[in-house]
Design a protein around this motif. Structure first.
Motif, mmCIF file in Angstrom:
data_model
loop_
_atom_site.group_PDB
_atom_site.id
_atom_site.type_symbol
_atom_site.label_atom_id
_atom_site.label_comp_id
_atom_site.label_asym_id
_atom_site.label_seq_id
_atom_site.Cartn_x
_atom_site.Cartn_y
_atom_site.Cartn_z
ATOM 1 N N MET A 138 0.851 -1.179 0.000
ATOM 2 C CA MET A 138 0.000 0.000 0.000
ATOM 3 C C MET A 138 0.890 1.233 0.000
ATOM 4 S SD MET A 138 -3.173 0.553 2.554
ATOM 5 C CE MET A 138 -4.307 1.826 2.312
ATOM 6 N N ASP A 139 0.507 2.207 -0.766
ATOM 7 C CA ASP A 139 1.278 3.432 -0.880
ATOM 8 C C ASP A 139 1.214 4.203 0.443
ATOM 9 O OD1 ASP A 139 1.025 6.288 -3.146
ATOM 10 O OD2 ASP A 139 2.523 5.751 -1.662
ATOM 11 N N SER A 140 2.367 4.622 0.950
ATOM 12 C CA SER A 140 2.403 5.322 2.239
ATOM 13 C C SER A 140 1.795 6.722 2.156
ATOM 14 C CB SER A 140 3.832 5.404 2.766
ATOM 15 O OG SER A 140 4.630 6.113 1.847
ATOM 16 N N THR A 141 1.655 7.268 0.932
ATOM 17 C CA THR A 141 1.041 8.588 0.793
ATOM 18 C C THR A 141 -0.489 8.494 0.729
ATOM 19 O OG1 THR A 141 1.207 8.536 -1.616
ATOM 20 C CG2 THR A 141 3.048 9.509 -0.399
ATOM 21 N N ASN A 142 -1.006 7.293 0.581
ATOM 22 C CA ASN A 142 -2.444 7.076 0.512
ATOM 23 C C ASN A 142 -2.999 6.998 1.933
ATOM 24 O OD1 ASN A 142 -5.053 6.180 0.086
ATOM 25 N ND2 ASN A 142 -4.469 4.748 -1.532
ATOM 26 N N ASN A 143 -4.037 7.763 2.247
ATOM 27 C CA ASN A 143 -4.598 7.791 3.594
ATOM 28 C C ASN A 143 -5.669 6.729 3.827
ATOM 29 O OD1 ASN A 143 -2.974 9.865 4.421
ATOM 30 N ND2 ASN A 143 -4.398 11.451 3.745
ATOM 31 N N GLU A 144 -5.938 5.890 2.840
ATOM 32 C CA GLU A 144 -6.926 4.829 3.021
ATOM 33 C C GLU A 144 -6.317 3.734 3.875
ATOM 34 O OE1 GLU A 144 -8.834 3.421 -0.480
ATOM 35 O OE2 GLU A 144 -8.784 5.395 -1.399
ATOM 36 N N SER A 145 -7.079 3.277 4.839
ATOM 37 C CA SER A 145 -6.604 2.226 5.735
ATOM 38 C C SER A 145 -7.254 0.905 5.384
ATOM 39 C CB SER A 145 -6.953 2.561 7.185
ATOM 40 O OG SER A 145 -6.340 3.757 7.571
ATOM 41 N N LEU A 146 -6.534 -0.130 5.592
ATOM 42 C CA LEU A 146 -7.077 -1.474 5.474
ATOM 43 C C LEU A 146 -7.570 -1.849 6.861
ATOM 44 C CD1 LEU A 146 -7.566 -4.151 4.032
ATOM 45 C CD2 LEU A 146 -5.222 -4.777 4.618
ATOM 46 N N ILE A 147 -8.868 -1.995 7.009
ATOM 47 C CA ILE A 147 -9.443 -2.281 8.317
ATOM 48 C C ILE A 147 -9.737 -3.773 8.410
ATOM 49 C CG2 ILE A 147 -11.377 -1.834 9.871
ATOM 50 C CD1 ILE A 147 -11.624 0.912 8.452
ATOM 51 N N LEU A 148 -9.210 -4.391 9.426
ATOM 52 C CA LEU A 148 -9.435 -5.812 9.675
ATOM 53 C C LEU A 148 -10.227 -5.964 10.962
ATOM 54 C CD1 LEU A 148 -5.868 -7.188 8.907
ATOM 55 C CD2 LEU A 148 -7.850 -7.175 7.391
ATOM 56 N N HIS A 149 -11.177 -6.885 10.929
ATOM 57 C CA HIS A 149 -11.971 -7.184 12.125
ATOM 58 C C HIS A 149 -11.583 -8.572 12.621
ATOM 59 C CE1 HIS A 149 -14.511 -3.679 11.492
ATOM 60 N NE2 HIS A 149 -14.520 -3.992 10.208
ATOM 61 N N PRO A 150 -11.663 -8.786 13.920
ATOM 62 C CA PRO A 150 -11.337 -10.118 14.433
ATOM 63 C C PRO A 150 -12.235 -11.175 13.788
ATOM 64 C CG PRO A 150 -11.615 -8.565 16.242
ATOM 65 C CD PRO A 150 -12.038 -7.866 14.982
ATOM 66 N N LYS A 151 -11.642 -12.293 13.453
ATOM 67 C CA LYS A 151 -12.364 -13.388 12.844
ATOM 68 C C LYS A 151 -13.192 -14.091 13.914
ATOM 69 C CE LYS A 151 -11.573 -17.470 10.026
ATOM 70 N NZ LYS A 151 -10.560 -18.308 9.415
ATOM 71 N N ARG A 152 -14.434 -14.397 13.572
ATOM 72 C CA ARG A 152 -15.287 -15.115 14.519
ATOM 73 C C ARG A 152 -14.769 -16.531 14.718
ATOM 74 N NH1 ARG A 152 -21.644 -14.586 13.269
ATOM 75 N NH2 ARG A 152 -21.504 -12.761 11.984
#
Length: 67
Positions: free
Chosen positions: A1-15
């Motif tokens: 992921m580009d460090s200049t990009n402010n979009e985050s990859l959001i991960l949720h705990p797996k059930r």
């Protein structure tokens, strides 16, 4: 992921397995019943598992217990 990009990859705990509202168990049924379920499955596109769930829900909702 580009460090200049402010979009985050959001991960949720797996059930945890089995925490999806379903329970897995095996049943023993006649081969004739399996054939009928497979026939309905091929005609409708529903999996055997889906059909068994549908059939069980219907039976539970329409069950009458007599004394």
């Amino acid at each position: 992921m580009d460090s200049t990009n402010n979009e985050s990859l959001i991960l949720h705990p797996k059930r945890p397995k089995g925490d999806d509202g379903y329970k897995i168990f095996s049943i023993r049924i006649k081969e004739e019943t399996v054939s009928k379920i497979e026939s309905v499955s091929s005609k409708t596109g529903h999996t055997r598992n889906e059909l068994i769930g549908i059939f069980l829900e219907y039976a539970i909702e329409h069950c009458v217990i007599e004394d």
